[in-house]
Design an enzyme around this catalytic site. Sequence first.
Site, PDB file in Angstrom:
ATOM      1  N   LYS A 155       0.859  -1.198   0.000  1.00 52.42           N
ATOM      2  CA  LYS A 155       0.000   0.000   0.000  1.00 52.42           C
ATOM      3  C   LYS A 155       0.887   1.238   0.000  1.00 52.42           C
ATOM      4  O   LYS A 155       1.546   1.560   0.990  1.00 52.42           O
ATOM      5  CB  LYS A 155      -0.920   0.045   1.219  1.00 52.42           C
ATOM      6  CG  LYS A 155      -2.032   1.060   0.958  1.00 52.42           C
ATOM      7  CD  LYS A 155      -2.636   1.679   2.183  1.00 52.42           C
ATOM      8  CE  LYS A 155      -1.901   2.847   2.721  1.00 52.42           C
ATOM      9  NZ  LYS A 155      -1.897   4.071   1.899  1.00 52.42           N
ATOM     10  N   SER A 209       4.840   7.303  10.508  1.00 59.40           N
ATOM     11  CA  SER A 209       4.885   8.028  11.774  1.00 59.40           C
ATOM     12  C   SER A 209       4.826   7.065  12.960  1.00 59.40           C
ATOM     13  O   SER A 209       4.251   5.966  12.870  1.00 59.40           O
ATOM     14  CB  SER A 209       3.713   9.009  11.853  1.00 59.40           C
ATOM     15  OG  SER A 209       2.500   8.301  11.770  1.00 59.40           O
ATOM     16  N   THR A 210       5.372   7.509  14.063  1.00 65.90           N
ATOM     17  CA  THR A 210       5.360   6.682  15.275  1.00 65.90           C
ATOM     18  C   THR A 210       3.917   6.460  15.744  1.00 65.90           C
ATOM     19  O   THR A 210       3.566   5.363  16.189  1.00 65.90           O
ATOM     20  CB  THR A 210       6.243   7.345  16.353  1.00 65.90           C
ATOM     21  OG1 THR A 210       7.579   7.381  15.839  1.00 65.90           O
ATOM     22  CG2 THR A 210       6.238   6.583  17.655  1.00 65.90           C
ATOM     23  N   VAL A 212       1.072   6.237  13.962  1.00 66.69           N
ATOM     24  CA  VAL A 212       0.398   5.182  13.176  1.00 66.69           C
ATOM     25  C   VAL A 212       1.083   3.838  13.425  1.00 66.69           C
ATOM     26  O   VAL A 212       0.410   2.799  13.527  1.00 66.69           O
ATOM     27  CB  VAL A 212       0.361   5.540  11.672  1.00 66.69           C
ATOM     28  CG1 VAL A 212      -0.178   4.383  10.847  1.00 66.69           C
ATOM     29  CG2 VAL A 212      -0.501   6.781  11.441  1.00 66.69           C
ATOM     30  N   GLY A 213       2.399   3.858  13.580  1.00 69.55           N
ATOM     31  CA  GLY A 213       3.118   2.610  13.875  1.00 69.55           C
ATOM     32  C   GLY A 213       2.587   1.949  15.148  1.00 69.55           C
ATOM     33  O   GLY A 213       2.400   0.732  15.194  1.00 69.55           O
ATOM     34  N   GLU A 230       9.472   0.858  10.900  1.00 71.09           N
ATOM     35  CA  GLU A 230      10.507   1.882  10.719  1.00 71.09           C
ATOM     36  C   GLU A 230       9.820   3.218  10.930  1.00 71.09           C
ATOM     37  O   GLU A 230       9.029   3.650  10.084  1.00 71.09           O
ATOM     38  CB  GLU A 230      11.091   1.836   9.299  1.00 71.09           C
ATOM     39  CG  GLU A 230      11.836   0.574   8.957  1.00 71.09           C
ATOM     40  CD  GLU A 230      13.136   0.375   9.722  1.00 71.09           C
ATOM     41  OE1 GLU A 230      13.509   1.269  10.514  1.00 71.09           O
ATOM     42  OE2 GLU A 230      13.745  -0.682   9.537  1.00 71.09           O
ATOM     43  N   CYS A 264      13.576  10.196   7.543  1.00 75.60           N
ATOM     44  CA  CYS A 264      13.566   9.804   8.953  1.00 75.60           C
ATOM     45  C   CYS A 264      14.973   9.825   9.543  1.00 75.60           C
ATOM     46  O   CYS A 264      15.123   9.834  10.756  1.00 75.60           O
ATOM     47  CB  CYS A 264      12.908   8.450   9.141  1.00 75.60           C
ATOM     48  SG  CYS A 264      13.717   7.160   8.240  1.00 75.60           S
ATOM     49  N   GLU A 356       9.891  15.318  15.812  1.00 72.71           N
ATOM     50  CA  GLU A 356      10.236  15.181  14.391  1.00 72.71           C
ATOM     51  C   GLU A 356       9.419  16.189  13.582  1.00 72.71           C
ATOM     52  O   GLU A 356       8.193  16.204  13.656  1.00 72.71           O
ATOM     53  CB  GLU A 356       9.918  13.766  13.903  1.00 72.71           C
ATOM     54  CG  GLU A 356      10.290  13.566  12.459  1.00 72.71           C
ATOM     55  CD  GLU A 356      10.108  12.132  11.972  1.00 72.71           C
ATOM     56  OE1 GLU A 356       9.009  11.574  12.169  1.00 72.71           O
ATOM     57  OE2 GLU A 356      11.054  11.585  11.383  1.00 72.71           O
TER      58      GLU A 356
HETATM   59  N1  LIG Z   1       9.746   7.268   9.177  1.00 71.22           N
HETATM   60  C1  LIG Z   1       9.447   7.808   8.028  1.00 71.22           C
HETATM   61  O1  LIG Z   1      10.118   7.587   7.039  1.00 71.22           O
HETATM   62  C2  LIG Z   1       8.227   8.651   7.935  1.00 71.22           C
HETATM   63  C3  LIG Z   1       7.800   9.424   8.995  1.00 71.22           C
HETATM   64  N2  LIG Z   1       6.696  10.173   8.865  1.00 71.22           N
HETATM   65  C4  LIG Z   1       6.302  11.049   9.999  1.00 71.22           C
HETATM   66  O2  LIG Z   1       4.902  11.071  10.105  1.00 71.22           O
HETATM   67  C5  LIG Z   1       4.398  12.395   9.939  1.00 71.22           C
HETATM   68  C6  LIG Z   1       3.051  12.345   9.279  1.00 71.22           C
HETATM   69  O3  LIG Z   1       3.128  11.796   7.964  1.00 71.22           O
HETATM   70  P1  LIG Z   1       1.948  10.862   7.427  1.00 71.22           P
HETATM   71  O4  LIG Z   1       1.864  10.830   5.968  1.00 71.22           O
HETATM   72  O5  LIG Z   1       0.679  11.242   8.129  1.00 71.22           O
HETATM   73  O6  LIG Z   1       2.471   9.413   7.891  1.00 71.22           O
HETATM   74  P2  LIG Z   1       1.625   8.140   8.230  1.00 71.22           P
HETATM   75  O7  LIG Z   1       2.325   7.376   9.264  1.00 71.22           O
HETATM   76  O8  LIG Z   1       0.192   8.519   8.463  1.00 71.22           O
HETATM   77  O9  LIG Z   1       1.613   7.335   6.824  1.00 71.22           O
HETATM   78  C7  LIG Z   1       2.517   6.357   6.402  1.00 71.22           C
HETATM   79  C8  LIG Z   1       1.758   5.263   5.632  1.00 71.22           C
HETATM   80  O10 LIG Z   1       0.838   4.604   6.513  1.00 71.22           O
HETATM   81  C9  LIG Z   1      -0.481   4.672   5.992  1.00 71.22           C
HETATM   82  N3  LIG Z   1      -1.436   4.701   7.091  1.00 71.22           N
HETATM   83  C10 LIG Z   1      -1.930   5.799   7.751  1.00 71.22           C
HETATM   84  N4  LIG Z   1      -2.801   5.403   8.712  1.00 71.22           N
HETATM   85  C11 LIG Z   1      -2.853   4.052   8.651  1.00 71.22           C
HETATM   86  C12 LIG Z   1      -3.579   3.057   9.385  1.00 71.22           C
HETATM   87  N5  LIG Z   1      -4.415   3.380  10.379  1.00 71.22           N
HETATM   88  N6  LIG Z   1      -3.415   1.747   9.050  1.00 71.22           N
HETATM   89  C13 LIG Z   1      -2.561   1.401   8.050  1.00 71.22           C
HETATM   90  N7  LIG Z   1      -1.865   2.291   7.322  1.00 71.22           N
HETATM   91  C14 LIG Z   1      -1.983   3.604   7.627  1.00 71.22           C
HETATM   92  C15 LIG Z   1      -0.446   5.911   5.145  1.00 71.22           C
HETATM   93  O11 LIG Z   1      -1.530   5.960   4.240  1.00 71.22           O
HETATM   94  P3  LIG Z   1      -2.089   7.395   3.768  1.00 71.22           P
HETATM   95  O12 LIG Z   1      -1.081   7.959   2.866  1.00 71.22           O
HETATM   96  O13 LIG Z   1      -3.348   7.057   3.087  1.00 71.22           O
HETATM   97  O14 LIG Z   1      -2.299   8.212   5.000  1.00 71.22           O
HETATM   98  C16 LIG Z   1       0.901   5.774   4.481  1.00 71.22           C
HETATM   99  O15 LIG Z   1       0.849   4.797   3.456  1.00 71.22           O
HETATM  100  C17 LIG Z   1       5.486  13.084   9.145  1.00 71.22           C
HETATM  101  O16 LIG Z   1       5.427  14.454   9.274  1.00 71.22           O
HETATM  102  C18 LIG Z   1       6.710  12.486   9.764  1.00 71.22           C
HETATM  103  O17 LIG Z   1       6.995  13.106  10.980  1.00 71.22           O
HETATM  104  C19 LIG Z   1       5.969  10.162   7.717  1.00 71.22           C
HETATM  105  C20 LIG Z   1       6.334   9.435   6.639  1.00 71.22           C
HETATM  106  C21 LIG Z   1       7.534   8.633   6.657  1.00 71.22           C
HETATM  107  O1  LIG Z   2      12.894   6.139   5.835  1.00 72.49           O
HETATM  108  C1  LIG Z   2      13.600   7.147   5.623  1.00 72.49           C
HETATM  109  O2  LIG Z   2      13.163   8.276   5.510  1.00 72.49           O
HETATM  110  C2  LIG Z   2      15.085   6.941   5.433  1.00 72.49           C
HETATM  111  O3  LIG Z   2      15.489   5.724   5.872  1.00 72.49           O
HETATM  112  C3  LIG Z   2      15.430   7.107   3.976  1.00 72.49           C
HETATM  113  O4  LIG Z   2      14.840   6.094   3.159  1.00 72.49           O
HETATM  114  C4  LIG Z   2      15.591   5.993   1.944  1.00 72.49           C
HETATM  115  C5  LIG Z   2      16.742   6.943   2.115  1.00 72.49           C
HETATM  116  O5  LIG Z   2      17.921   6.516   1.535  1.00 72.49           O
HETATM  117  C6  LIG Z   2      16.851   7.082   3.603  1.00 72.49           C
HETATM  118  O6  LIG Z   2      17.595   8.157   4.018  1.00 72.49           O
END
Ligand SMILES: NC(=O)C1=CN([C@@H]2O[C@H](COP(=O)(O)OP(=O)(O)OC[C@H]3O[C@@H](n4cnc5c(N)ncnc54)[C@H](OP(=O)(O)O)[C@@H]3O)[C@@H](O)[C@H]2O)C=CC1
Ligand SMILES: O=C(O)[C@@H](O)[C@@H]1OC[C@H](O)[C@H]1O
Length: 454
Positions: A155, A209-210, A212-213, A230, A264, A356
């Site tokens: 997804k 995001s933490t 949603v994780g 992650e 991240c 973050e």
């Molecule tokens: N560690 C990383 O690499 C990332 C961290 N983040 C952090 O999270 C913040 C918010 O970003 P955001 O886009 O809202 O990230 P989310 O954690 O909401 O989204 C990441 C993925 O999870 C999906 N998702 C959201 N809710 C659910 C659920 N209940 N069950 C299953 N899957 C779900 C999202 O779908 P959908 O797109 O439809 O919401 C997307 O595919 C950022 O500002 C950042 O701080 C965000 C992205 C990556």
């Molecule tokens: O998840 C992330 O945002 C990082 O691990 C990122 O993913 C691919 C890039 O190479 C990393 O920096």
Amino acid sequence: MLHELTITNPATEETVTTVPATTPEQVDAAVARAAQAQRQWAARPPAERARVLRQFARTVGENTRRLARLTVTEAGHPIGNAEWEAGHVVDLLDYAAGGVERLTGRQIPVAGGVDLTFHEPLGVVAVIVPWNFPLPIAAWGLAPALAAGNAVLLKPAETTPLATLELARHALEAGVPEGLLQVLPGEGPVTGEALVTHPDVAKVVFTGSTAVGRRIAALCARQTKRLTLELGGKSPNIVFADADLEQAAATAPAAFLDNTGQDCCARSRILVQRSAYDRFMELLEPAVKAFTAGDPTDPGTRMGPLISAAHRERVRSYVPETVPAAIRGDVPDGKGYWYPATVLEARPDDRVAVEEIFGPVAVAVPFEDEADAIRLANATDYGLSGSVWTRDLGRALRVTRAVAAGNLSVNSHSSVRYTTPFGGFKHSGLGRELGPDCLAAFTETKNVFISTDA
Ligand SMILES: NC(=O)C1=CN([C@@H]2O[C@H](COP(=O)(O)OP(=O)(O)OC[C@H]3O[C@@H](n4cnc5c(N)ncnc54)[C@H](OP(=O)(O)O)[C@@H]3O)[C@@H](O)[C@H]2O)C=CC1
Ligand SMILES: O=C(O)[C@@H](O)[C@@H]1OC[C@H](O)[C@H]1O
């Protein structure tokens, strides 16, 4: 519930296209198709599975430019970065293909018989991908999962499904069996949760995001489902006074501005030893200003826009309007979700210094000595990455061992190599991706004892 997703180019705010959203009923059908394809895939000889994945890698390699352009269009990444990302998928597929025939079990000496361990595929795996690196993060999950004999339902984020949909088409062209890799665009709480809660999905790999994780972890716990997380980060860039300050300052901007800070691993807390602080900030300013933001299709651009207007508001909410930034870059006028490179001088416990932000915003904080640096580095709930700049090898080892994070670098900001393990301490995640054990993470270990006494 949305019936379709509208994809917007974040650099122009233009609508690119719409994509149908996957309903929970369609998720059920996809899981059934994937389960059937997986049984046949797992039964094929390992060498044959490796050949298919190598062909998948070659097909992606022939199409990296088009995949990169899709990433530019849907995510706003500068074209040079997007090409690297598509190439990274090729490397991941090749690396995973090389692991298929090396996924061996063990024979452990025991009394009274022969003892064998096997690595068996899990079945159907859900990979939930964020918008910040649509292709690399998809491939981190799908390449080893397929190589270990599983099916993958992926997804993508709502905003960025185009490149992964194209990737799935290349999989079919390359001979990956129908149904084995399916991309299911849709909303997280609808399509994502339908996958997470489906009883025939054996494992979930989630990056995002933490918050949603944690929700996904709670849902998985009800079914004792396998899970890799992650999550976020707030990584320190620790600069000691004995470091090569020129080099530390020249590389610090990319470490928090690459991908417009939507990374991240971004080193968004710049901790500098007090005796070198003023000199470092003097060197940092021109380096940040030289990190040009602009049209992502221009090969000279280093920084694109943020992903969406809503995300730009979120980033803006962290930056106090009343306190002038220590350093601020420029962004284009007009359309696009632009936000300038910003460095703030903050107190270590300010919100901007511990949460973050996921944008081009870093804080600079002075520290006194080694113990103070370690204390500040560990003063967040996160523990993903971090850098240490020093010429003292003993100090480099002491500090990297004392910082609670999964991926540390010395005199470098490198976090991600597909050959080495990647993942977080504390609230930054659970489990590891990449590296020599990446296929084993998509298997169950089975132990069989055969008695020789009969
Ligand atoms: N560690 C990383 O690499 C990332 C961290 N983040 C952090 O999270 C913040 C918010 O970003 P955001 O886009 O809202 O990230 P989310 O954690 O909401 O989204 C990441 C993925 O999870 C999906 N998702 C959201 N809710 C659910 C659920 N209940 N069950 C299953 N899957 C779900 C999202 O779908 P959908 O797109 O439809 O919401 C997307 O595919 C950022 O500002 C950042 O701080 C965000 C992205 C990556
Ligand atoms: O998840 C992330 O945002 C990082 O691990 C990122 O993913 C691919 C890039 O190479 C990393 O920096």
